[in-house]
Design a protein around this motif. Structure first.
Motif, PDB file in Angstrom:
ATOM      1  N   LEU A   1       6.879   3.145   2.204  1.00 31.79           N
ATOM      2  CA  LEU A   1       6.595   1.839   2.801  1.00 31.79           C
ATOM      3  C   LEU A   1       6.249   0.806   1.728  1.00 31.79           C
ATOM      4  N   GLU A   2       5.550   1.245   0.691  1.00 36.65           N
ATOM      5  CA  GLU A   2       5.253   0.319  -0.401  1.00 36.65           C
ATOM      6  C   GLU A   2       6.532  -0.102  -1.122  1.00 36.65           C
ATOM      7  N   ASN A   3       7.508   0.801  -1.185  1.00 35.73           N
ATOM      8  CA  ASN A   3       8.799   0.442  -1.781  1.00 35.73           C
ATOM      9  C   ASN A   3       9.536  -0.614  -0.969  1.00 35.73           C
ATOM     10  N   GLU A   4       9.163  -0.739   0.302  1.00 38.72           N
ATOM     11  CA  GLU A   4       9.751  -1.774   1.162  1.00 38.72           C
ATOM     12  C   GLU A   4       8.988  -3.097   1.052  1.00 38.72           C
ATOM     13  N   GLY A   5       7.920  -3.099   0.262  1.00 42.41           N
ATOM     14  CA  GLY A   5       7.165  -4.332   0.059  1.00 42.41           C
ATOM     15  C   GLY A   5       5.910  -4.467   0.888  1.00 42.41           C
ATOM     16  N   TYR A   6       5.577  -3.430   1.685  1.00 44.19           N
ATOM     17  CA  TYR A   6       4.376  -3.484   2.494  1.00 44.19           C
ATOM     18  C   TYR A   6       3.160  -3.054   1.674  1.00 44.19           C
ATOM     19  N   GLU A   7       2.002  -3.596   2.029  1.00 42.12           N
ATOM     20  CA  GLU A   7       0.738  -3.116   1.479  1.00 42.12           C
ATOM     21  C   GLU A   7       0.237  -2.019   2.411  1.00 42.12           C
ATOM     22  N   VAL A   8      -0.116  -0.864   1.871  1.00 46.19           N
ATOM     23  CA  VAL A   8      -0.441   0.299   2.702  1.00 46.19           C
ATOM     24  C   VAL A   8      -1.834   0.838   2.361  1.00 46.19           C
ATOM     25  N   GLU A   9      -2.634   1.050   3.413  1.00 42.56           N
ATOM     26  CA  GLU A   9      -3.891   1.773   3.278  1.00 42.56           C
ATOM     27  C   GLU A   9      -3.795   3.050   4.100  1.00 42.56           C
ATOM     28  N   CYS A  10      -4.606   4.060   3.760  1.00 46.37           N
ATOM     29  CA  CYS A  10      -4.474   5.376   4.385  1.00 46.37           C
ATOM     30  C   CYS A  10      -5.799   5.856   4.954  1.00 46.37           C
TER      31      CYS A  10
END
Length: 225
Positions: free
Chosen positions: A20-29
């Motif tokens: 998802l980060e490769n798609e440009g989204y900022e991701v938290e887990c």
């Protein structure tokens, strides 16, 4: 766009975050339902990917708790594929469903589609669903069209809320009956048709040519922004 990914399988979470980060989204887990609820309460996420099968607070319970204060779009992940499990997820407030194991390309596609839908039906952090002249306040359970209050029955309100929260998703009569009326309801599926007709009469400018509450012939009903 900021996404929260929640699953107790840490390796899977790592993979989703990477893609998802490769798609440009900022991701938290997060790795459990309780943590997901607390993080969602801050209201900073545009979408949540939430696993169903987690210890202690599972995904269904977490989704219901999140729905008490937020309309953030939620994609549920599960190893189960039965329709009953999917419907249970929708009843708890999920917007979409993805069955494990899944292709990461499908996850990305569903994320993009759901974010587009969320942009079409404006979701406030608190309680409003809007599309065109229609506005629902999900906390007060009120409806307005063109600035004027519209009286809806409880089932009419539940039905239009489900459709507006899931724009362009086509629901069969059977699915709508199960989700809105409950699995034990013994009524005729034509009950759904009657409620759709009444909603069009109350909410559409021209009930004969509805702008929002649409029919997919031979399949069911859906909401168009």
């Amino acid at each position: 766009m900021k996404i929260l990914v929640v699953d107790d399988e840490k390796l899977l979470v790592k993979g989703m975050k990477f893609n998802l980060e490769n798609e440009g989204y900022e991701v938290e887990c997060a790795y459990d339902g309780a943590a997901a609820v607390e993080m969602a309460r801050e209201g900073k996420f545009n979408l949540i990917v939430l696993d169903v099968m987690m210890p202690e607070v599972d995904g269904l319970e977490a989704c219901m708790r999140i729905r008490e204060f937020s309309n953030v779009p939620v994609i549920m992940l599960t190893a189960k594929s039965e329709d009953a499990d999917k419907l249970m997820g929708f009843e708890c407030g999920a917007d979409d469903y993805l069955t494990k194991p899944f292709n990461v390309l499908e996850l990305k596609a569903r994320v993009r589609a759901l974010l587009r839908r969320a942009a079409g039906v404006q979701r406030s952090r608190g309680s409003l669903l809007t599309a065109g002249e229609l506005t629902l306040n999900t906390e007060e359970r009120t409806a307005m069209r063109a600035g004027e209050s519209v009286e809806l029955t409880a089932k009419e309100y539940d039905l239009i809320t489900l459709l507006m929260r899931n724009p362009r998703r086509v629901y069969s009569r059977e699915n709508l009956m199960n989700v809105v009326w409950g699995y034990s309801y013994a009524g005729d599926y034509r009950t759904v048709d009657v409620h759709i007709r009444r909603l069009r009469e109350k909410l559409e400018r021209n009930p004969a040519e509805p702008e929002h509450i649409c029919t997919k012939w031979g399949v069911g009903y859906y909401f168009k922004e």
